[in-house]
Scaffold this active site. Structure first.
Site, PDB file in Angstrom:
ATOM      1  N   ASP A   1      -8.366  -4.031  -6.658  1.00 20.16           N
ATOM      2  CA  ASP A   1      -7.941  -3.490  -5.372  1.00 20.16           C
ATOM      3  C   ASP A   1      -8.739  -2.222  -5.085  1.00 20.16           C
ATOM      4  O   ASP A   1      -8.795  -1.314  -5.912  1.00 20.16           O
ATOM      5  CB  ASP A   1      -6.444  -3.158  -5.435  1.00 20.16           C
ATOM      6  CG  ASP A   1      -5.840  -2.821  -4.084  1.00 20.16           C
ATOM      7  OD1 ASP A   1      -6.451  -2.015  -3.348  1.00 20.16           O
ATOM      8  OD2 ASP A   1      -4.767  -3.334  -3.766  1.00 20.16           O
TER       9      ASP A   1
ATOM     10  N   HIS B   1      -7.187  -5.810  -1.071  1.00 19.20           N
ATOM     11  CA  HIS B   1      -6.065  -4.883  -1.086  1.00 19.20           C
ATOM     12  C   HIS B   1      -4.740  -5.631  -0.959  1.00 19.20           C
ATOM     13  O   HIS B   1      -4.512  -6.311   0.042  1.00 19.20           O
ATOM     14  CB  HIS B   1      -6.233  -3.900   0.075  1.00 19.20           C
ATOM     15  CG  HIS B   1      -5.226  -2.810   0.127  1.00 19.20           C
ATOM     16  ND1 HIS B   1      -4.727  -2.201  -0.997  1.00 19.20           N
ATOM     17  CD2 HIS B   1      -4.611  -2.208   1.186  1.00 19.20           C
ATOM     18  CE1 HIS B   1      -3.866  -1.266  -0.642  1.00 19.20           C
ATOM     19  NE2 HIS B   1      -3.761  -1.260   0.669  1.00 19.20           N
TER      20      HIS B   1
ATOM     21  N   SER C   1       0.830  -1.184   0.000  1.00 20.12           N
ATOM     22  CA  SER C   1       0.000   0.000   0.000  1.00 20.12           C
ATOM     23  C   SER C   1       0.877   1.250   0.000  1.00 20.12           C
ATOM     24  O   SER C   1       1.748   1.406  -0.836  1.00 20.12           O
ATOM     25  CB  SER C   1      -0.947  -0.067   1.203  1.00 20.12           C
ATOM     26  OG  SER C   1      -1.990   0.836   1.086  1.00 20.12           O
TER      27      SER C   1
END
Length: 538
Positions: A478, A506, A232
């Protein structure tokens, strides 16, 4: 939601405006259970001697002490300002899970879960369940809390628990001037409280400085080059590391990529569209199961039974289902649902949307979202509030970890944001068109950055020339870091290599794809580089 990854309403993290891009939230429930018994392992070791030169910081050696079920903990000192190393310092907690196969140990794998504002210590504590066995065998898994985050000393602090409760419950789908004025007032308050309570830290918590800290950590670990897994927003940290220290890159996996080149408000719009796509995927799954609470009269099966599995949802039934959810969210902003937690939180639309967004981070949470929506349509928002609380790291006693405060503080510094309210209004309108449920909240969740008390960095241009091949991983659906960002980052990096996964949720590595895990493991262990652009189907 919030401004990012954690940042409000969903690091993090879109809670419909507050977004948490952090992988730490991906399996929030499991990780919360896993770490509940941990003793906060990195707090114990004594402080190292205080260096006063850059060479002194690089000469540090970590004083590892046993902690938390086989882990070892230490602390690392880094300067506030790398141009003035004799000045104030951050003390950062570091944690290590030694490689399971010491005879074939390669070195340290430094990990970061994203956010910005996610705790690398907490993430590493979940290593035994988060990472494939091949990586656990060959690498020490090393996590650290970035400057200002979690166990960092000092740490960022802006709002109190009650103030953050109020902020996160704001209706960020304003339909009149009064509602917009509330968003503006609360955003100004957030910025002012950060200046009041953490003003001395705010200029120094940007990701560029964290990348420099990570190079000090690399040296303290005794590694000549860095092996790193960033998820991320951790991909932004990894990209900055490669930009600043390209020749010290051994292997970088940037999973769930952020696009460094995308302007801030456009980034909000793109992320909101990612959540809308993920919601569509969840909706199709839900409509194909028995008892889906999103079913409408348009979504009945051919047998006319609204409770029976419907098979693949038609475009019309999926659209009707999402409109049904949006109606629930909007209505709850006027008439909140019940919250049986007894903690005073209001189960209004903002909180419900945060709960929805939280569950979209992992496909394993879809059954929880289905149950939460079933309750919500019956007037009970408790489960969705619980999901939102996991996203924001709210404790049962009403206090919060500093995830939200760190998220907004780092996000507002890392790239420029417009100061004109008209720019935000235009972006919110564009976002609402691109993502009817998540768009406006995602934009308005970043509004404190319009009033931020310290100047931001310019938009970066990251190329990492001379670095070894860098593996950029993206998941096609995602929610928090859309696949197009992985494509963009891989294209930006001089040595970027793109790997896709046709999946949901994710990030990809360690999330259930044997194909992704095999390729990433080979890259980390033997530096085997895959063909750029390949997409794993499972």
């Amino acid at each position: 939601m919030s401004a990012h990854a954690a940042g409000r309403g969903v690091s993090a993290a879109c809670a419909a405006g507050r977004r948490v891009r952090a992988a730490a939230v991906v399996a929030a429930v499991a990780l919360a259970v896993l770490t509940a018994g941990c003793s906060g392992g990195a707090a114990g070791p004594a402080e190292p001697a205080e260096p006063s030169t850059l060479a002194g910081y690089y000469a540090q050696r970590l004083d590892w002490q046993p902690c938390d079920n086989g882990f070892e903990c230490a602390r690392l000192l880094v300067p506030f300002d790398y141009t003035r190393p004799a000045g104030r310092r951050f003390s950062l907690p570091v944690i290590k899970l030694p490689a399971a196969n010491q005879a074939q140990r390669i070195g340290a794998l430094v990990v970061n879960p994203g956010g910005p504002g996610g705790s690398g210590v907490e993430y590493a504590l979940g290593a035994r369940s988060e990472f494939p066995s091949a990586a656990l065998a060959r690498f020490d898994i090393v996590g650290f809390d970035p400057r200002g985050v979690a166990g960092s000393e000092p740490a960022l602090a802006c709002l109190t628990g009650p103030q953050l409760d109020k902020y996160l419950a704001i209706d960020e789908m304003p339909v009149n001037a009064e509602q917009l004025a509330t968003i503006v007032a609360q955003s100004k308050l957030y910025a002012a409280r950060c200046a009041q309570n953490s003003g001395g830290l705010l200029p120094y918590v940007g990701t560029q400085n964290v990348a420099r800290d990570m190079d000090v950590l690399r040296a303290a670990l005794g590694e000549s080059q860095l092996t790193y897994l960033g998820k991320s927003y951790g991909t932004y940290l990894g990209a900055w590391y490669a930009q600043l220290f390209p020749r010290r890159v051994r292997a970088l996996v940037l999973d769930g990529a952020v696009d460094p080149d995308e302007p801030s408000l456009q980034e909000d719009i793109t992320q909101a569209a990612g959540f809308q796509v993920a919601l569509g995927s969840f909706t199709a799954w839900c409509l194909a199961t028995a008892g889906c609470p999103l079913r409408t009269s348009a979504g009945r099966t051919s047998a006319g039974q609204p409770g029976a599995p419907a098979g693949p949802a038609s475009a019309g039934s999926a659209q009707a289902a999402m409109e049904k959810l949006q109606t629930l969210i909007v209505r709850a902003n006027s008439v909140p649902l019940a919250n049986k937690l007894g903690d005073g939180q209001v189960a209004d639309g903002a909180m419900l949307l945060s709960g929805v967004a939280a569950a979209l981070y992992s496909k394993s949470a879809w059954p929880d979202l289905k149950a939460g929506l079933t309750g919500a349509f019956a007037g009970d928002g408790t489960v969705l509030v619980q999901l939102a609380n996991l996203l924001y790291e709210r404790n049962p006693n009403g206090t919060y970890a500093n995830l939200a405060d760190a998220d907004i503080s780092i996000s507002c510094l890392d790239r420029p944001w417009p100061r004109s309210l008209a720019s935000w209004q235009a972006a919110a309108s564009a976002a609402a068109r691109a993502a009817p449920l998540f768009g406006a909240p995602d934009v308005w969740g970043s509004l404190p950055c319009a009033y931020w008390p310290v100047p931001s960095y310019p938009l970066p241009r990251i190329r990492a020339a001379e670095a070894r091949p860098i593996l950029v991983v993206g998941t096609l659906r995602d929610p928090a870091t859309p696949y197009r960002w992985a494509q963009a980052l891989a294209g930006d990096l001089s040595s970027g290599v793109l790997l896709g996964w046709n999946g949901d949720g994710h990030t990809a590595y360690g999330e259930g794809s044997a194909c992704v895990d095999t390729i990433v493991n080979a890259y980390l262990i033997s530096q085997s580089v895959p063909r750029s652009g390949m997409v794993c189907s499972s």
